[in-house]
Motif scaffolding. Structure first.
Motif, mmCIF file in Angstrom:
data_model
loop_
_atom_site.group_PDB
_atom_site.id
_atom_site.type_symbol
_atom_site.label_atom_id
_atom_site.label_comp_id
_atom_site.label_asym_id
_atom_site.label_seq_id
_atom_site.Cartn_x
_atom_site.Cartn_y
_atom_site.Cartn_z
ATOM 1 N N LEU B 29 -30.010 -52.350 -6.106
ATOM 2 C CA LEU B 29 -30.218 -50.953 -6.487
ATOM 3 C C LEU B 29 -31.503 -50.266 -5.685
ATOM 4 O O LEU B 29 -31.191 -49.281 -5.221
ATOM 5 C CB LEU B 29 -30.847 -50.862 -7.768
ATOM 6 N N PRO B 33 -28.513 -45.299 -3.196
ATOM 7 C CA PRO B 33 -28.817 -43.914 -3.538
ATOM 8 C C PRO B 33 -29.295 -43.609 -5.072
ATOM 9 O O PRO B 33 -29.742 -42.861 -5.493
ATOM 10 C CB PRO B 33 -28.137 -42.957 -2.867
ATOM 11 N N MET B 34 -28.354 -44.504 -5.791
ATOM 12 C CA MET B 34 -28.643 -44.240 -7.244
ATOM 13 C C MET B 34 -29.807 -45.040 -7.835
ATOM 14 O O MET B 34 -30.388 -45.896 -7.202
ATOM 15 C CB MET B 34 -27.128 -45.280 -8.055
ATOM 16 N N CYS B 35 -30.236 -44.784 -8.944
ATOM 17 C CA CYS B 35 -31.497 -45.182 -9.548
ATOM 18 C C CYS B 35 -31.346 -45.536 -11.091
ATOM 19 O O CYS B 35 -32.391 -45.981 -11.700
ATOM 20 C CB CYS B 35 -32.472 -44.185 -9.401
ATOM 21 N N ASN B 36 -30.251 -45.281 -11.860
ATOM 22 C CA ASN B 36 -30.202 -45.455 -13.323
ATOM 23 C C ASN B 36 -28.772 -45.720 -13.806
ATOM 24 O O ASN B 36 -27.742 -45.792 -12.771
ATOM 25 C CB ASN B 36 -30.782 -44.332 -14.097
ATOM 26 N N GLU B 39 -26.247 -43.090 -12.925
ATOM 27 C CA GLU B 39 -25.833 -42.724 -11.688
ATOM 28 C C GLU B 39 -24.867 -43.972 -11.187
ATOM 29 O O GLU B 39 -24.048 -43.857 -10.280
ATOM 30 C CB GLU B 39 -27.008 -42.614 -10.858
ATOM 31 N N ASP B 42 -21.473 -43.464 -12.512
ATOM 32 C CA ASP B 42 -20.750 -42.439 -11.530
ATOM 33 C C ASP B 42 -20.410 -43.090 -10.154
ATOM 34 O O ASP B 42 -19.101 -42.769 -9.549
ATOM 35 C CB ASP B 42 -21.770 -41.443 -11.038
#
Lengths: 169, 164
Positions: B29, B33-36, B39, B42
């Motif tokens: 992670l 660019p995702m953090c949770n 996201e 998505d």
């Protein structure tokens, strides 16, 4: 020398119905060559995505006597780690080129990005030879990447993609 | 590890659970660019959209999924000759040559199945995967400053490409 706005010039938030103008401009050969689209079907796809930013109020439409003459939009980023920046797209109706529409539309877009969305930087991609390069330089954008052979034209020749970035602080 | 134990097959919907699991790993992670969770979900929905296009693959080691590879096939004709991609290798299996296997297969599949002439990628500053791309002949064509922001720290994005 300070530029002056074209007579009857104004800027407002983009309405979804502006998609008709956007599509019309993109279908113009001299405009389409600077975008990734190559036919009507592709123009529709791009325009639908582009105009979708109207609902976030991150898209501005320039008008002259209330008629749309240009659109500039921040393609806001979906993730938190990238929410401090945004790519943008800008187009001017070819009938209104060289009147300062792009210059004032850009000015408003940068203001929206910095003061409303509190962005730290904006960036864009253009294709080799695109006349918007001069405008980007006026606003002190800096080139940070050149990707060769990004666009393949109908005659099998290629154009590079050039990426520019502008920091607000 | 023997390369014969590795296989690459088209991904199926059921593989999504592995994607979610791998992306949620701290060591993966941090390079995304995702953090949770939201996201990640998505991003996984985007991966799933490439299943019908046959442009996403699962890598297996002795039959068990150990990574994935995705070609972001372009729908616009002018840019359909080049393609951005992403790969993930399960963190516990890193450093065993799986990345090299995946990249070689991905370059072959891109060329054979999609007539791709150029592959390009985005890798964040400090990601050890950059060594793999350097070794495989990818060339840096730009750096986007301050692309990721975590607290008051920034990470640059390195852009690389290779003509196939």
């Amino acid at each position: 020398m300070a530029k002056s706005e074209p007579n009857g010039f104004d800027v407002r938030y983009t309405h979804e119905k502006d998609i008709r103008s956007l599509q019309q401009w993109l279908s113009h050969k001299e405009v389409e060559k600077w975008f990734v689209t190559a036919n009507e079907q592709e123009d529709i796809l791009l325009c639908k995505n582009w105009i979708s930013y109207a609902k976030y109020k991150s898209s501005l439409t320039a008008t002259i006597f209330d008629q749309p003459v240009g659109i500039a939009s921040l393609f806001l980023m979906p993730y938190r780690k990238t929410a401090h920046e945004s790519m943008f797209y800008l187009v001017v109706d070819p009938k209104h080129w060289r009147k300062g529409v792009g210059f004032f539309l850009m000015k408003n877009l940068l203001n929206l990005a910095q003061n409303y969305f509190k962005l730290e930087n904006v960036y864009c991609e253009i294709f080799e030879g695109c006349p918007i390069e001069g405008l980007l330089e006026q606003y002190k954008f800096e080139k940070f990447a050149t990707q060769e052979k990004y666009i393949k034209q109908q005659d099998n020749s290629y154009l590079a993609r050039i990426l520019y970035q502008h920091f607000f602080k | 590890m023997n390369e014969k134990d590795l296989e690459i097959r088209l991904a199926v919907k059921e593989d999504r659970n592995y994607w979610v699991k791998w992306l949620a790993e701290k060591n993966i992670l941090r390079w995304c660019p995702m953090c949770n969770e939201m996201e990640i979900e998505d991003a996984v929905r985007v991966y799933e959209s490439y299943i019908p296009l046959k442009a996403i693959w699962t890598i297996t080691l002795n039959g068990a999924p150990c990574g994935y590879a995705n070609l972001y096939i372009q729908q616009f004709k002018k840019i359909a000759h080049q393609c951005l991609f992403s790969i993930i290798i399960a963190p516990e299996l890193r450093g065993k040559g799986i990345g090299t296997f995946v990249m070689k297969e991905l370059m072959r599949l891109a060329k054979e199945n999609f007539h791709i002439e150029q592959l390009h990628l985005e890798v964040y500053e400090g990601n050890p995967a950059k060594h793999l791309y350097d070794r495989l002949g990818f060339k840096q064509y730009g750096v986007q400053k301050h692309f990721l922001k975590e607290g008051d720290k920034y990470v640059d994005k390195i852009l690389m490409m290779k003509l196939l």
